[in-house]
Design a protein around this motif. Structure first.
Motif, PDB file in Angstrom:
ATOM      1  N   ILE A 177       0.824  -1.213   0.000  1.00 17.28           N
ATOM      2  CA  ILE A 177       0.000   0.000   0.000  1.00 17.28           C
ATOM      3  C   ILE A 177       0.858   1.262   0.000  1.00 17.28           C
ATOM      4  O   ILE A 177       0.749   2.099  -0.893  1.00 17.28           O
ATOM      5  N   ASP A 178       1.715   1.402   0.999  1.00 17.47           N
ATOM      6  CA  ASP A 178       2.499   2.625   1.151  1.00 17.47           C
ATOM      7  C   ASP A 178       3.442   2.827  -0.022  1.00 17.47           C
ATOM      8  O   ASP A 178       4.306   1.990  -0.292  1.00 17.47           O
ATOM      9  N   ASP A 179       3.259   3.950  -0.722  1.00 13.11           N
ATOM     10  CA  ASP A 179       4.064   4.330  -1.880  1.00 13.11           C
ATOM     11  C   ASP A 179       3.948   3.355  -3.044  1.00 13.11           C
ATOM     12  O   ASP A 179       4.746   3.408  -3.982  1.00 13.11           O
ATOM     13  N   THR A 180       2.961   2.465  -2.973  1.00 12.81           N
ATOM     14  CA  THR A 180       2.652   1.588  -4.110  1.00 12.81           C
ATOM     15  C   THR A 180       1.297   1.951  -4.697  1.00 12.81           C
ATOM     16  O   THR A 180       1.156   2.122  -5.902  1.00 12.81           O
ATOM     17  N   TRP A 290       0.802 -15.556  -7.636  1.00  8.70           N
ATOM     18  CA  TRP A 290       0.565 -14.178  -7.258  1.00  8.70           C
ATOM     19  C   TRP A 290       1.464 -13.228  -8.036  1.00  8.70           C
ATOM     20  O   TRP A 290       2.658 -13.497  -8.204  1.00  8.70           O
ATOM     21  N   LEU A 291       0.883 -12.132  -8.489  1.00  2.00           N
ATOM     22  CA  LEU A 291       1.665 -11.008  -8.975  1.00  2.00           C
ATOM     23  C   LEU A 291       1.954 -10.141  -7.759  1.00  2.00           C
ATOM     24  O   LEU A 291       1.038  -9.544  -7.177  1.00  2.00           O
ATOM     25  N   LEU A 292       3.211 -10.064  -7.348  1.00  2.00           N
ATOM     26  CA  LEU A 292       3.598  -9.309  -6.163  1.00  2.00           C
ATOM     27  C   LEU A 292       3.957  -7.892  -6.578  1.00  2.00           C
ATOM     28  O   LEU A 292       4.882  -7.688  -7.373  1.00  2.00           O
ATOM     29  N   VAL A 293       3.235  -6.921  -6.058  1.00  2.00           N
ATOM     30  CA  VAL A 293       3.442  -5.524  -6.439  1.00  2.00           C
ATOM     31  C   VAL A 293       3.909  -4.747  -5.211  1.00  2.00           C
ATOM     32  O   VAL A 293       3.314  -4.833  -4.136  1.00  2.00           O
ATOM     33  N   GLY A 294       4.987  -3.990  -5.382  1.00  2.00           N
ATOM     34  CA  GLY A 294       5.511  -3.176  -4.285  1.00  2.00           C
ATOM     35  C   GLY A 294       6.310  -2.005  -4.823  1.00  2.00           C
ATOM     36  O   GLY A 294       6.193  -1.639  -5.998  1.00  2.00           O
ATOM     37  N   ASP A 295       7.124  -1.411  -3.964  1.00  2.00           N
ATOM     38  CA  ASP A 295       7.977  -0.300  -4.380  1.00  2.00           C
ATOM     39  C   ASP A 295       9.375  -0.535  -3.834  1.00  2.00           C
ATOM     40  O   ASP A 295       9.593  -1.396  -2.976  1.00  2.00           O
ATOM     41  N   ASP A 296      10.322   0.243  -4.340  1.00  2.00           N
ATOM     42  CA  ASP A 296      11.706   0.036  -3.932  1.00  2.00           C
ATOM     43  C   ASP A 296      12.156   1.023  -2.866  1.00  2.00           C
ATOM     44  O   ASP A 296      13.347   1.221  -2.640  1.00  2.00           O
ATOM     45  N   GLY A 297      11.197   1.660  -2.173  1.00  3.50           N
ATOM     46  CA  GLY A 297      11.556   2.614  -1.146  1.00  3.50           C
ATOM     47  C   GLY A 297      11.763   1.999   0.218  1.00  3.50           C
ATOM     48  O   GLY A 297      12.356   2.615   1.093  1.00  3.50           O
ATOM     49  N   GLN A 298      11.268   0.767   0.428  1.00  2.00           N
ATOM     50  CA  GLN A 298      11.400   0.139   1.726  1.00  2.00           C
ATOM     51  C   GLN A 298      12.008  -1.255   1.550  1.00  2.00           C
ATOM     52  O   GLN A 298      13.083  -1.382   0.991  1.00  2.00           O
ATOM     53  N   HIS A 299      11.282  -2.282   1.988  1.00  2.00           N
ATOM     54  CA  HIS A 299      11.864  -3.625   1.998  1.00  2.00           C
ATOM     55  C   HIS A 299      11.127  -4.603   1.086  1.00  2.00           C
ATOM     56  O   HIS A 299      11.362  -5.813   1.179  1.00  2.00           O
ATOM     57  N   ALA A 319       6.362  -7.042  -9.618  1.00  6.79           N
ATOM     58  CA  ALA A 319       6.288  -5.721 -10.243  1.00  6.79           C
ATOM     59  C   ALA A 319       6.623  -4.674  -9.190  1.00  6.79           C
ATOM     60  O   ALA A 319       5.906  -4.528  -8.198  1.00  6.79           O
ATOM     61  N   ILE A 320       7.731  -3.971  -9.404  1.00  6.21           N
ATOM     62  CA  ILE A 320       8.207  -2.991  -8.439  1.00  6.21           C
ATOM     63  C   ILE A 320       8.035  -1.590  -8.983  1.00  6.21           C
ATOM     64  O   ILE A 320       8.523  -1.274 -10.074  1.00  6.21           O
ATOM     65  N   ARG A 321       7.339  -0.756  -8.235  1.00  3.88           N
ATOM     66  CA  ARG A 321       7.241   0.652  -8.605  1.00  3.88           C
ATOM     67  C   ARG A 321       8.551   1.338  -8.219  1.00  3.88           C
ATOM     68  O   ARG A 321       8.952   1.349  -7.050  1.00  3.88           O
ATOM     69  N   ARG A 322       9.229   1.888  -9.202  1.00  2.66           N
ATOM     70  CA  ARG A 322      10.525   2.509  -8.988  1.00  2.66           C
ATOM     71  C   ARG A 322      10.339   3.979  -8.594  1.00  2.66           C
ATOM     72  O   ARG A 322       9.788   4.775  -9.356  1.00  2.66           O
ATOM     73  N   LEU A 323      10.788   4.330  -7.403  1.00  2.00           N
ATOM     74  CA  LEU A 323      10.659   5.704  -6.928  1.00  2.00           C
ATOM     75  C   LEU A 323      11.705   6.597  -7.583  1.00  2.00           C
ATOM     76  O   LEU A 323      12.804   6.149  -7.921  1.00  2.00           O
ATOM     77  N   SER A 324      11.358   7.859  -7.728  1.00  2.00           N
ATOM     78  CA  SER A 324      12.341   8.840  -8.205  1.00  2.00           C
ATOM     79  C   SER A 324      13.361   9.078  -7.095  1.00  2.00           C
ATOM     80  O   SER A 324      13.122   8.741  -5.931  1.00  2.00           O
ATOM     81  N   PRO A 325      14.520   9.674  -7.406  1.00  2.36           N
ATOM     82  CA  PRO A 325      15.503   9.955  -6.352  1.00  2.36           C
ATOM     83  C   PRO A 325      14.921  10.759  -5.193  1.00  2.36           C
ATOM     84  O   PRO A 325      15.197  10.464  -4.031  1.00  2.36           O
ATOM     85  N   ALA A 326      14.106  11.767  -5.501  1.00  7.93           N
ATOM     86  CA  ALA A 326      13.512  12.577  -4.432  1.00  7.93           C
ATOM     87  C   ALA A 326      12.535  11.746  -3.609  1.00  7.93           C
ATOM     88  O   ALA A 326      12.508  11.825  -2.376  1.00  7.93           O
ATOM     89  N   GLN A 327      11.706  10.943  -4.274  1.00  4.78           N
ATOM     90  CA  GLN A 327      10.765  10.096  -3.557  1.00  4.78           C
ATOM     91  C   GLN A 327      11.487   9.061  -2.705  1.00  4.78           C
ATOM     92  O   GLN A 327      11.055   8.736  -1.597  1.00  4.78           O
ATOM     93  N   ALA A 328      12.592   8.530  -3.228  1.00  2.50           N
ATOM     94  CA  ALA A 328      13.353   7.527  -2.483  1.00  2.50           C
ATOM     95  C   ALA A 328      13.917   8.117  -1.198  1.00  2.50           C
ATOM     96  O   ALA A 328      13.920   7.472  -0.147  1.00  2.50           O
TER      97      ALA A 328
END
Length: 367
Positions: A177-180, A290-299, A319-328
């Motif tokens: 959920i968070d940042d995804t 399962w399609l695992l969806v997350g982001d690369d800002g945490q774990h 599927a990983i949502r790639r954060l921008s440098p500022a978002q990261a």
């Protein structure tokens, strides 16, 4: 082979073994085994007991907050929380302005007994010290959306929606959920506190393109469920449910956790919560990929890699949502993540938004 034969199948017994209920199990001698609580938990219980006595004298009564459950033909996982509240102030409609702190000003009705009715079955379950009920009951509901009735004494029963998976389903979406799906800028403490406790829930922004991505996925895979996994507290489940509905995300169970003290530590581990939940779903639905969806800002990448290594047959892709440098940086990530290389034989996709992930999933033949 499905997972929901008629009667009380072995699958129901296996799923029931996964129940993380909080009633104290009997010892072989037939006596109750009383666990030693962490000091923080004992302090919390003492404060709750003192406040509860005073509130009950002023007329406060128990009521139930129902969470979306799930299951398969033959069983259903029921989740709810029992709280104390004024009987004449139950919300009849949605508040126009809802601050996050309101979700945390609650008092649990510890060890309360709730009655669950579904599919012609009636049973009782006991809440834990934080008022939570998480149990698996035998129920023969048809695939799709159904409901269970949950009640406590002196309160109106509530209906909890449940998603029953068809035994023929072979694809599902499990999303962080968070940042995804929601921009939260976690885990930086001050920003997290502002977003969680102060910011009006209607001011929270959705991640671009993710709702459209999920809707396209469930359209391409009829009957596919969408589960939302987060380290967030159950207190914010109603807020998250409204957010997902408002931004047109597919409905689905929320798999959250309790932020309070445990029997052996000050706070629960968010990473362990995610690992345990993934392992549980793999056991409950062994034939679903399962399609695992997350982001690369945490774990998420780390946890998903571990799950892929342990359960390769239960993963369609990551599927990983790639954060921008500022978002990261806002999310607390100091080093860039390289998610182009995934586990051997596993599709590992990365893009900055839902539209980019959709294109990669389409090119990979997953839609």
């Amino acid at each position: 082979m499905g997972w929901g034969p008629v009667g009380r199948p072995a699958r129901v017994a296996e799923v029931a073994d996964l129940w993380q209920g909080c009633s104290v199990p009997p010892t072989p001698a037939g006596q109750l085994a009383v666990p030693t609580l962490h000091r923080a938990a004992r302090i919390e219980d003492a404060v709750h007991q003192l406040v509860e006595r005073r509130l009950r004298r002023t007329g406060w009564r128990m009521n139930v907050i129902a969470y979306t459950g799930y299951g398969a033909p033959g069983w259903v996982r029921v989740m709810c929380r029992v709280l104390l509240g004024r009987p004449d102030t139950r919300q009849k409609g949605r508040l126009e302005k809802v601050r996050g702190w309101r979700s945390f000003t609650t008092l649990p009705a510890k060890h309360a007994t709730v009655t669950i009715e579904t599919g012609g079955v009636r049973c009782e379950a006991r809440a834990d010290r934080s008022g939570f009920v998480d149990t698996v009951v035998e129920a023969h509901l048809p695939p799709g959306w159904g409901s269970v009735r949950i009640s406590v004494p002196d309160a109106e029963p509530v209906e909890a929606p449940v998603r029953i998976l068809d035994p023929n389903v072979r694809f599902g979406v499990l999303s962080d959920i968070d940042d995804t799906v929601m921009v939260t800028a976690l885990p930086r403490p001050l920003l997290a506190a502002w977003n969680t406790f102060v910011l009006d829930e209607h001011a929270r922004a959705a991640v671009p393109g993710m709702a459209v991505l999920y809707e396209r996925l469930v359209t391409a895979h009829p009957g596919a469920p969408v589960f939302y996994l987060s380290t967030g507290a159950w207190n914010v489940a109603p807020t998250l449910t409204r957010f997902l509905s408002r931004h047109l995300y597919p409905a689905g169970p929320l798999l959250l956790t309790d932020w309070g003290p445990t029997q052996d530590r000050w706070f629960r581990s968010g990473r362990e919560h995610k690992r345990a939940t993934l392992a549980r779903l793999a056991k409950e639905f062994p034939e679903v990929k399962w399609l695992l969806v997350g982001d690369d800002g945490q774990h998420d990448p780390e946890i998903y890699r571990e799950f892929v290594a342990d359960h390769p047959d239960n993963v369609a892709a990551v599927a990983i949502r790639r954060l921008s440098p500022a978002q990261a940086v806002l999310a607390g990530s100091l080093l860039p993540h390289d998610n182009r290389e995934g586990p051997v034989g596993q599709k590992w996709l990365s893009a900055p938004d839902g539209a980019g992930l959709w294109r990669l999933l389409r090119d990979a033949g997953l839609v």
